[in-house]
Structures are given as C-alpha cells and as structure tokens.
Motif scaffolding. Structure first.
Motif, PDB file in Angstrom:
ATOM      1  N   ILE A 145       0.877  -1.231  -0.185  1.00  0.00           N
ATOM      2  CA  ILE A 145       0.027  -0.034   0.126  1.00  0.00           C
ATOM      3  C   ILE A 145       0.709   1.335  -0.162  1.00  0.00           C
ATOM      4  N   LEU A 146       2.162   0.944   0.676  1.00  0.00           N
ATOM      5  CA  LEU A 146       2.916   2.179   0.624  1.00  0.00           C
ATOM      6  C   LEU A 146       3.711   2.697  -0.674  1.00  0.00           C
ATOM      7  N   ARG A 147       3.278   1.816  -1.685  1.00  0.00           N
ATOM      8  CA  ARG A 147       3.819   2.057  -2.967  1.00  0.00           C
ATOM      9  C   ARG A 147       2.583   2.329  -3.986  1.00  0.00           C
ATOM     10  N   GLY A 148       1.528   2.544  -3.141  1.00  0.00           N
ATOM     11  CA  GLY A 148       0.389   2.811  -4.008  1.00  0.00           C
ATOM     12  C   GLY A 148      -0.321   1.903  -4.845  1.00  0.00           C
ATOM     13  N   GLU A 149       0.010   0.447  -4.337  1.00  0.00           N
ATOM     14  CA  GLU A 149      -0.397  -0.609  -5.309  1.00  0.00           C
ATOM     15  C   GLU A 149      -2.099  -0.948  -5.104  1.00  0.00           C
ATOM     16  N   SER A 150      -2.581  -0.290  -3.818  1.00  0.00           N
ATOM     17  CA  SER A 150      -4.051  -0.510  -3.658  1.00  0.00           C
ATOM     18  C   SER A 150      -4.714   0.609  -4.451  1.00  0.00           C
ATOM     19  N   ARG A 151      -3.955   1.501  -4.938  1.00  0.00           N
ATOM     20  CA  ARG A 151      -4.528   2.582  -5.424  1.00  0.00           C
ATOM     21  C   ARG A 151      -4.591   2.657  -7.122  1.00  0.00           C
ATOM     22  N   THR A 152      -4.190   1.749  -7.824  1.00  0.00           N
ATOM     23  CA  THR A 152      -4.243   1.620  -9.147  1.00  0.00           C
ATOM     24  C   THR A 152      -5.619   1.514  -9.785  1.00  0.00           C
ATOM     25  N   PRO A 153      -5.674   1.894 -10.755  1.00  0.00           N
ATOM     26  CA  PRO A 153      -6.987   1.546 -11.701  1.00  0.00           C
ATOM     27  C   PRO A 153      -7.547   0.130 -11.665  1.00  0.00           C
TER      28      PRO A 153
ATOM     29  N   LYS B  65     -11.432  -3.703  -8.644  1.00  0.00           N
ATOM     30  CA  LYS B  65     -11.571  -4.763  -7.806  1.00  0.00           C
ATOM     31  C   LYS B  65     -12.270  -4.349  -6.314  1.00  0.00           C
ATOM     32  N   ASN B  66     -11.808  -3.108  -5.715  1.00  0.00           N
ATOM     33  CA  ASN B  66     -12.117  -2.623  -4.585  1.00  0.00           C
ATOM     34  C   ASN B  66     -12.013  -1.111  -4.642  1.00  0.00           C
ATOM     35  N   PRO B  67     -13.247  -0.509  -4.655  1.00  0.00           N
ATOM     36  CA  PRO B  67     -13.138   0.937  -4.960  1.00  0.00           C
ATOM     37  C   PRO B  67     -12.794   1.617  -3.726  1.00  0.00           C
ATOM     38  N   SER B  68     -12.719   0.887  -2.487  1.00  0.00           N
ATOM     39  CA  SER B  68     -12.116   1.725  -1.402  1.00  0.00           C
ATOM     40  C   SER B  68     -10.538   1.731  -1.479  1.00  0.00           C
TER      41      SER B  68
END
Ligand SMILES: N[C@@H](CCC(=O)N[C@@H](CS)C(=O)NCC(=O)O)C(=O)O
Length: 217
Positions: free
Chosen positions: A34-42, A47-50
C-alpha cells in the motif's frame, strides 16, 4: 481456491490470514504494497473501490472487502461463527468495537510508529489521542476478559480474531500491556489454538520482521 489480496504487515490483512489458517482453508496470497500505491491503481480500484486490503476474491471476479465482513463470510458454518442469535450479536458487537475503538487508534499507531520510517515525527500531533483512546479500548477489553475466556459465546470466534489483529502488536507501538494481565492471558489462549499462525507467516514464505515496509523503502 480463494485469492487474498493482502499486505504482510497489515493487521487487517492478518486477521483474514489467521482465520484462513485456523480453518485450514487453502488460498493464494497476493502481496499488495500500500505504501507504493499498489492498492490505488486503476486495476485494484476496479476490484475494490475503497483501495484497501484485505480483499478476498471468492470466485472469478467476485470480490469481498472489509476484514470483518470477510471473517464472517469464511466463518459461517464453522465453530468460529457462534450459532445463537445473542452470541452472534455479541460477536458483532465486539467486531464493531474493534473497528471504531481499537483499529483507528492502535492500528494507526502501529502503522505510523512501527511500519513507516519517520512516522513518529510525521504524526506527533495525533499520537496523544491515539494513545489515550487506545488505552481506553484496552481497558474495556481487560474488564471483559477478567470474567470471560473469549469475547463471545465462551469460545474462540471471529470476534477474537478481529480483536487479536491489532492487540497483539500494541506493544510494538508504545502501548504497555503490563497493566492488562487478562489481555495477556487471552493473547496466549488465541496463540495456542490449533492452526494458529503468526503475522509473519504466509502460505508461500516466511517474512522476517526486518522485511517490514517503510515509507521511503
Ligand atoms: N475497515 C477496513 C480497513 C482496511 C484498511 O485500513 N486497510 C489498509 C491496510 S491495514 C489499507 O489498505 N490502506 C491503504 C489505503 O487506504 O490506501 C478493514 O477492516 O478491512
């Protein structure tokens, strides 16, 4: 087989890994930093809008987010889910408590003090509140555990797994658990359950604490 999007040092992700291990359920773990932004990629947001982990892929294209919802999904029909209406409601009561009283304080302190390099300096303004509210939550748990072995139904349930996630790392982020002996005994009880795995365990490899994430890693 389930696919679990998770981060090794995330307490919310660990709750789900612990439940899967206690249930002996096979799964494929996908590490999301998450600290590399991997949960905020398109791709991940689709898969998870949150934009958060944990996220469980139950069937192709069918995703479930929110650690405690995932715990319930996995537990239904097993001893981790209490059967009676009241026991279920009490398990939920503690899981809501975990999300509003424990996780936002001890979880936040753990993240910034233990995982993010320089996090203490970045969050000095918030730390006092987290400590005060975190200790208040621990006291509520201690009071319950003085007269109960577990949080609901007199046995290990999803409520214990939810609360274990961040309570067991409280001492890694300035909380002193010495004044909470009943919490200490409960932590040991959970750790003695058959199938228990530590936060560092994952199905494919052992991760050492030194491999924990850092903001500037
Ligand atoms: N209420 C959610 C919280 C999930 C959560 O806060 N996940 C964090 C890791 S512990 C995350 O993915 N943060 C990344 C972000 O928000 O960008 C749950 O219980 O699953």
């Amino acid at each position: 087989m389930y696919k679990l999007y998770s981060m090794q040092r995330s307490g919310n992700s660990y709750k789900v890994r612990l439940a899967l291990a206690l249930l002996g359920a096979p799964y494929q773990a996908i590490e999301v930093d998450i600290l590399r932004g991997e949960s905020r990629t398109p791709e991940f947001l689709a898969k998870n809008p949150s934009g958060q982990v944990p996220l469980l892929e139950i069937a192709e294209g069918r995703y479930l987010a929110e650690s405690n919802a995932i715990l319930w999904y996995l537990a239904v029909g097993t001893s981790l889910a209490p059967e009676s209406r009241m026991d279920r409601a009490e398990a939920l009561q503690w899981m809501f408590f975990e999300q509003h009283a424990l996780e936002p304080n001890i979880g936040a302190a753990y993240f910034w003090l233990s995982l993010v390099r320089g996090g203490r300096e970045l969050q000095t303004h918030a730390l006092e509140d987290w400590m005060e509210r975190g200790y208040a939550a621990l006291q509520v748990m201690e009071n319950h555990l003085k007269t109960h072995e577990f949080f609901a139904a007199g046995q290990l349930t999803v409520a214990d797994i939810a609360l274990y996630g961040y309570t067991h790392v409280a001492d890694q982020c300035d909380f002193d658990l010495a004044a909470f002996p009943s919490i200490g005994s409960w932590l040991r009880r959970v750790e003695q359950m058959p199938g228990f795995v530590s936060m560092d365990w994952c199905p494919d490899l052992e991760v050492t604490p030194s491999a924990s994430i850092a903001a500037d890693a």
